[in-house]
Design a protein around this motif. Sequence first.
Motif, PDB file in Angstrom:
ATOM      1  N   ASP A 134     -35.900  42.323   4.277  1.00 36.97           N
ATOM      2  CA  ASP A 134     -35.164  41.156   4.743  1.00 36.97           C
ATOM      3  C   ASP A 134     -34.388  40.485   3.627  1.00 36.97           C
ATOM      4  OD1 ASP A 134     -37.330  40.306   3.370  1.00 36.97           O
ATOM      5  OD2 ASP A 134     -37.982  38.805   4.837  1.00 36.97           O
ATOM      6  N   ALA A 135     -34.694  40.833   2.357  1.00 37.99           N
ATOM      7  CA  ALA A 135     -33.917  40.281   1.244  1.00 37.99           C
ATOM      8  C   ALA A 135     -32.479  40.760   1.311  1.00 37.99           C
ATOM      9  CB  ALA A 135     -34.548  40.694  -0.090  1.00 37.99           C
ATOM     10  N   LYS A 136     -32.297  41.963   1.862  1.00 33.05           N
ATOM     11  CA  LYS A 136     -30.934  42.485   2.014  1.00 33.05           C
ATOM     12  C   LYS A 136     -30.140  41.630   2.986  1.00 33.05           C
ATOM     13  CE  LYS A 136     -28.340  46.605   3.378  1.00 33.05           C
ATOM     14  NZ  LYS A 136     -28.404  47.953   3.925  1.00 33.05           N
ATOM     15  N   LEU A 137     -30.835  41.152   4.043  1.00 24.15           N
ATOM     16  CA  LEU A 137     -30.168  40.275   5.001  1.00 24.15           C
ATOM     17  C   LEU A 137     -29.745  38.981   4.337  1.00 24.15           C
ATOM     18  CD1 LEU A 137     -29.321  39.705   7.914  1.00 24.15           C
ATOM     19  CD2 LEU A 137     -31.619  38.797   8.322  1.00 24.15           C
ATOM     20  N   ASP A 138     -30.623  38.401   3.512  1.00 28.66           N
ATOM     21  CA  ASP A 138     -30.268  37.184   2.791  1.00 28.66           C
ATOM     22  C   ASP A 138     -29.096  37.427   1.866  1.00 28.66           C
ATOM     23  OD1 ASP A 138     -32.338  35.902   4.056  1.00 28.66           O
ATOM     24  OD2 ASP A 138     -33.779  36.287   2.445  1.00 28.66           O
ATOM     25  N   SER A 139     -29.086  38.590   1.215  1.00 33.58           N
ATOM     26  CA  SER A 139     -27.961  38.922   0.336  1.00 33.58           C
ATOM     27  C   SER A 139     -26.666  39.010   1.118  1.00 33.58           C
ATOM     28  CB  SER A 139     -28.249  40.245  -0.381  1.00 33.58           C
ATOM     29  OG  SER A 139     -27.138  40.637  -1.160  1.00 33.58           O
ATOM     30  N   LYS A 140     -26.719  39.649   2.289  1.00 33.30           N
ATOM     31  CA  LYS A 140     -25.513  39.761   3.111  1.00 33.30           C
ATOM     32  C   LYS A 140     -25.068  38.397   3.606  1.00 33.30           C
ATOM     33  CE  LYS A 140     -25.641  44.534   4.566  1.00 33.30           C
ATOM     34  NZ  LYS A 140     -25.354  45.470   5.660  1.00 33.30           N
ATOM     35  N   LYS A 141     -26.049  37.524   3.931  1.00 31.41           N
ATOM     36  CA  LYS A 141     -25.690  36.176   4.355  1.00 31.41           C
ATOM     37  C   LYS A 141     -24.987  35.436   3.223  1.00 31.41           C
ATOM     38  CE  LYS A 141     -29.220  35.427   7.897  1.00 31.41           C
ATOM     39  NZ  LYS A 141     -30.410  34.619   8.284  1.00 31.41           N
ATOM     40  N   ARG A 142     -25.494  35.599   1.989  1.00 27.38           N
ATOM     41  CA  ARG A 142     -24.839  34.954   0.855  1.00 27.38           C
ATOM     42  C   ARG A 142     -23.441  35.504   0.659  1.00 27.38           C
ATOM     43  NH1 ARG A 142     -30.038  35.487  -1.478  1.00 27.38           N
ATOM     44  NH2 ARG A 142     -29.369  37.392  -2.538  1.00 27.38           N
ATOM     45  N   ASP A 143     -23.301  36.819   0.793  1.00 27.01           N
ATOM     46  CA  ASP A 143     -21.965  37.409   0.670  1.00 27.01           C
ATOM     47  C   ASP A 143     -21.035  36.874   1.756  1.00 27.01           C
ATOM     48  OD1 ASP A 143     -22.911  38.856  -1.454  1.00 27.01           O
ATOM     49  OD2 ASP A 143     -23.302  40.678  -0.287  1.00 27.01           O
ATOM     50  N   THR A 144     -21.581  36.738   2.981  1.00 25.06           N
ATOM     51  CA  THR A 144     -20.761  36.208   4.073  1.00 25.06           C
ATOM     52  C   THR A 144     -20.360  34.774   3.799  1.00 25.06           C
ATOM     53  OG1 THR A 144     -21.899  37.648   5.642  1.00 25.06           O
ATOM     54  CG2 THR A 144     -20.672  35.801   6.553  1.00 25.06           C
ATOM     55  N   LEU A 145     -21.315  33.973   3.307  1.00 24.41           N
ATOM     56  CA  LEU A 145     -21.002  32.573   2.991  1.00 24.41           C
ATOM     57  C   LEU A 145     -19.977  32.478   1.878  1.00 24.41           C
ATOM     58  CD1 LEU A 145     -24.553  30.927   3.176  1.00 24.41           C
ATOM     59  CD2 LEU A 145     -22.681  30.695   4.797  1.00 24.41           C
ATOM     60  N   GLU A 146     -20.112  33.345   0.866  1.00 28.24           N
ATOM     61  CA  GLU A 146     -19.129  33.333  -0.207  1.00 28.24           C
ATOM     62  C   GLU A 146     -17.743  33.721   0.302  1.00 28.24           C
ATOM     63  OE1 GLU A 146     -20.582  35.863  -3.250  1.00 28.24           O
ATOM     64  OE2 GLU A 146     -22.202  34.516  -3.863  1.00 28.24           O
ATOM     65  N   ALA A 147     -17.705  34.724   1.191  1.00 27.68           N
ATOM     66  CA  ALA A 147     -16.417  35.127   1.764  1.00 27.68           C
ATOM     67  C   ALA A 147     -15.819  33.997   2.593  1.00 27.68           C
ATOM     68  CB  ALA A 147     -16.594  36.381   2.621  1.00 27.68           C
ATOM     69  N   LEU A 148     -16.670  33.312   3.376  1.00 27.32           N
ATOM     70  CA  LEU A 148     -16.181  32.174   4.166  1.00 27.32           C
ATOM     71  C   LEU A 148     -15.719  31.043   3.259  1.00 27.32           C
ATOM     72  CD1 LEU A 148     -18.849  32.048   7.024  1.00 27.32           C
ATOM     73  CD2 LEU A 148     -16.492  32.842   7.192  1.00 27.32           C
ATOM     74  N   HIS A 149     -16.454  30.830   2.158  1.00 29.01           N
ATOM     75  CA  HIS A 149     -16.075  29.784   1.205  1.00 29.01           C
ATOM     76  C   HIS A 149     -14.710  30.092   0.589  1.00 29.01           C
ATOM     77  CE1 HIS A 149     -16.638  26.504  -1.584  1.00 29.01           C
ATOM     78  NE2 HIS A 149     -16.421  27.313  -2.604  1.00 29.01           N
TER      79      HIS A 149
END
Length: 219
Positions: A134-149
Amino acid sequence: MLVTFICQLMAFFLVVPVQVSAFYFYTNGGERKCFHKELSKNTLLQGTYKVQIYDDNLKSYKEADPKDLSVVVDVEEVFDDNQRVVHQKGAPNGDFTFVALDSGEHRVCFQPQASGWLSKVKTKVDIEFDIGSDAKLDSKKRDTLEALHQKVNILNSKILEIRREQQLMREREASFRDISESVNSRAMWWTIIQVFVLGITCVWQMKHLSTFFVKQKVL
């Protein structure tokens, strides 16, 4: 040499802790197809699928139209009396994400659904499973948030640029309005002066003619 090889192998499995499997299957008339996965608690299961329909004219499979065909994805916990934990209906091409709440056997099912003449059509389903933590999911969420930012920052910069352009247009409009008012004012005074001069000229001419007619004893 053996110790070095073992260390390299352990490092490889530490760096690449994700299991990926890709395959495809054929269905006919919206048949439901299921796959069993043994997942431990907090394991991340990500799936990507693509459904194609058989074209009799082309004698091959082609991309399905989302208006005509959809796909139902179910994830069930076999160890807990087949309890359904995921039920998703989407387009012919899509994906899903699931984190196992408990360890045990899980069943992942796919069912193409269509209406009309497509309800009996042959379909080909390409699937790719990506299993990790599930750490991979958190990493992808961070990547998504960074892309949205980043997208938000780009939009903010565009908004500021639009505001600067609007401010420049307002300044130009105000300058043009001042020039227009100044020109109109000058034109009005010039017209008044012309009328005044014309009136004086008419009065002088009338007076001159009156004097001329008196001298000629016409009046």
